[in-house]
Design an enzyme around this catalytic site. Structure first.
Site, PDB file in Angstrom:
ATOM      1  CE  LYS A 134      -2.517   0.910   3.829  1.00 62.55           C
ATOM      2  NZ  LYS A 134      -2.176   2.174   4.520  1.00 62.55           N
TER       3      LYS A 134
ATOM      4  NE  ARG B 282       6.579   6.372   0.726  1.00 62.45           N
ATOM      5  CZ  ARG B 282       5.666   6.276   1.680  1.00 62.45           C
ATOM      6  NH1 ARG B 282       4.476   5.684   1.426  1.00 62.45           N
ATOM      7  NH2 ARG B 282       5.897   6.758   2.892  1.00 62.45           N
TER       8      ARG B 282
ATOM      9  CG  ASP C 103      -6.458   3.357   2.449  1.00 60.42           C
ATOM     10  OD1 ASP C 103      -5.649   3.428   3.382  1.00 60.42           O
ATOM     11  OD2 ASP C 103      -7.698   3.484   2.594  1.00 60.42           O
TER      12      ASP C 103
ATOM     13  N   GLY D 265      -5.160   7.971   5.470  1.00 61.58           N
ATOM     14  CA  GLY D 265      -4.291   9.032   5.973  1.00 61.58           C
ATOM     15  C   GLY D 265      -3.158   9.340   5.010  1.00 61.58           C
TER      16      GLY D 265
ATOM     17  CD  GLN E  61       0.563   8.821   6.788  1.00 55.38           C
ATOM     18  OE1 GLN E  61      -0.379   9.561   6.531  1.00 55.38           O
ATOM     19  NE2 GLN E  61       0.396   7.632   7.348  1.00 55.38           N
TER      20      GLN E  61
ATOM     21  CB  SER F 283       6.808   6.122  10.992  1.00 54.48           C
ATOM     22  OG  SER F 283       5.874   6.039  12.024  1.00 54.48           O
TER      23      SER F 283
ATOM     24  CG  ASP G 269       1.173   0.602   9.781  1.00 46.56           C
ATOM     25  OD1 ASP G 269       1.114   0.813   8.553  1.00 46.56           O
ATOM     26  OD2 ASP G 269       0.878   1.463  10.629  1.00 46.56           O
TER      27      ASP G 269
ATOM     28  CE  LYS H 117       0.170   5.043  13.033  1.00 41.97           C
ATOM     29  NZ  LYS H 117       1.042   5.588  12.014  1.00 41.97           N
TER      30      LYS H 117
ATOM     31  CG  HIS I 174      -6.595  -1.885   7.655  1.00 47.27           C
ATOM     32  ND1 HIS I 174      -5.534  -2.032   6.807  1.00 47.27           N
ATOM     33  CD2 HIS I 174      -6.347  -0.728   8.319  1.00 47.27           C
ATOM     34  CE1 HIS I 174      -4.694  -1.013   6.950  1.00 47.27           C
ATOM     35  NE2 HIS I 174      -5.179  -0.201   7.854  1.00 47.27           N
TER      36      HIS I 174
ATOM     37  CE  LYS J 254      -7.529   3.115   6.080  1.00 46.09           C
ATOM     38  NZ  LYS J 254      -6.120   3.489   6.106  1.00 46.09           N
TER      39      LYS J 254
END
Ligand SMILES: O=C(O)C1=C[C@@H](OP(=O)(O)O)[C@@H](O)[C@H](O)C1
Ligand SMILES: C=C(OP(=O)(O)O)C(=O)O
Length: 424
Positions: A23, A28, A50, A94, A171, A197, A312, A339, A384, A410
């Site tokens: 994902k 990206r 997503d 997100g 992000q 992250s 995650d 999240k 999810h 998702k």
């Protein structure tokens, strides 16, 4: 949707599975391909809620998006999105929302509104909005300052030096980096907080390089050169976060699971999950894909670990810890509260329903493993990763786990089909 029952599995298991495309890489690559001139082909791109929502949003700005059996064909616009005045719905995506907010700020035309689910409109955007405004973006929050829904009037981005806080999400940085080659002046992004992250920023830099852009990093500053993205035929690797659920199944039940399409040299930080399982008593080998084996005679053991790089993976690790001897201490993840749900609260609450002792920390969890994990009706919070992690826990409970299955769409629409193969 009717609830799903997950019944325990008599081990040891032996399975070979393939998981869908990443994902994070897909989203990206969508942004880079959309900004590039010409057609890109994204082989094995993830097809789930997503990335599909992000692709639709990009199509609304003049990007050509074609879905074939195994690839996404993207006709890039060469740098300036067309704002059509439409409302853009991004679900609870997100990553896609943060990336699209920066991307659309490059555009021009009739202002658009970016919105999403109730939960997406509760998730943090403030620091990204402030940085984009510092680059000249015309953004107005329609309900609460710093949150979606937000009106994007576009007008391009100046670039130059900007300060960015990344304590809530990496992000924000990935979003600014991805549009950096298209700012009027070279983009210089200075971090004003510790970065969470970090592997996801490395992933952004790697995908940007694949599409022809160059970024220099010095201490906490990123300088994006002004090379434009080049259209590419790009093979997207399997999703390491999705792979974690099936590797965890081997750890919990005992036996062996191979994720055949996860490469040993994965670009993704979450590929570290196999190494975490090896610290807990599993054997890991890399031949055709990644194989995790646990001898049923060897118990899992608890570990003390900072998961700040791999947020995650925490729900997956937590359900493995439920069966590990002793305590597992998970630290360094306060950002889990932002999240799809507050995942620290959700994991603690749902593990307690299974009679697993848990202490919730400000930035993590302490889990006391037990051999008597009880089945329960699990609330997924429409998240999810909560659904998939507790489905895997269901393989080793007394009784069964019951939950709402739909939210896996998702990131992993065929999760239940693959889970079913473990019972074969
Ligand atoms: O950049 C990305 O693709 C992602 C970054 C992470 O978010 P944070 O940086 O907010 O931890 C992760 O939770 C998310 O699933 C995907
Ligand atoms: C948090 C996640 O994704 P996003 O931030 O893109 O909603 C996730 O996939 O676990």
């Amino acid at each position: 949707m009717t609830k799903r029952e997950i019944k325990p599995l008599k081990g040891p298991i032996e399975a070979l599975v393939k998981v869908p495309g990443s994902k994070s890489i897909t989203q990206r690559a969508l942004i880079c391909a959309a900004l590039a001139e010409g057609e890109s082909i994204l082989e094995d791109a993830l097809r789930s809620e997503d990335p599909d929502l992000l692709a639709q949003a990009l199509a609304a700005t003049g990007v050509r998006v074609e879905f074939s059996e195994t690839a996404l064909k993207i006709g890039g616009i060469g740098g300036s999105p067309r704002l059509s005045g439409k409302e853009i719905f991004m679900g609870n995506n997100g990553t896609g929302a943060r990336f699209f907010l920066a991307y659309a700020s490059l555009g021009k035309g009739t202002p658009i509104v970016l919105t999403g689910t109730k939960r997406l409109c509760e998730r943090p955007f403030k620091s990204l909005i402030e940085a984009l405004r510092a680059w000249g973006a015309s953004l107005s929050c329609l309900e609460k300052e710093g949150f979606l829904p937000i009106k994007i009037a576009g007008g391009g981005l100046s670039g130059g030096e900007v300060s960015l806080s990344v304590s809530e999400s990496s992000q924000f940085l990935s979003a600014l980096l991805l549009v950096g080659p298209y700012t009027r002046e070279p983009a210089v992004i200075k971090l004003s907080s510790p970065l969470v992250s970090r592997p996801y920023v490395d992933l952004t830099l790697a995908v940007m390089e694949i599409f022809g852009a160059e970024v220099e990093e010095r201490e906490e500053t990123f300088l994006v050169h002004q090379q434009k993205y080049q259209a590419r035929h790009y093979q997207i690797e399997a999703d390491a976060s999705s792979a974690s659920y099936f590797l965890a199944a081997a750890a919990l039940v005992g036996g062996q699971v191979t994720v055949a399409n996860l490469p040993k040299d994965s670009l993704q930080g979450d590929a570290a999950f196999a190494g975490i399982l090896s610290r807990m008593g599993c054997e890991v080998t890399y031949d055709k894909g990644v194989t995790v084996t646990r001898d049923p005679k060897i118990s899992l053991r608890g570990i003390d670990i900072n998961m700040g790089r791999y947020p995650d993976l925490v729900p997956t690790l937590a359900v493995v810890a439920a069966k590990a001897k002793g305590k597992t201490i998970i630290r360094g993840v306060p950002h889990l509260r932002f999240k799809e749900t507050d995942r620290l609260k959700a994991v603690a609450t749902e593990l307690r329903k299974c009679e697993v002792p848990v202490e919730e920390l400000e930035d993590g969890l302490i889990i006391e493993g037990t051999d008597n994990i009880k089945g329960a009706e699990i609330e997924t919070y429409d998240d999810h990763r909560i659904a998939m992690a507790f489905a895997i826990l269901g393989l080793v409970v007394e009784g069964m786990v019951i939950l709402n299955p739909g939210c896996v769409a998702k990131s992993f629409p065929n999760f239940w089909e693959i889970l079913g193969t473990l019972y074969a």
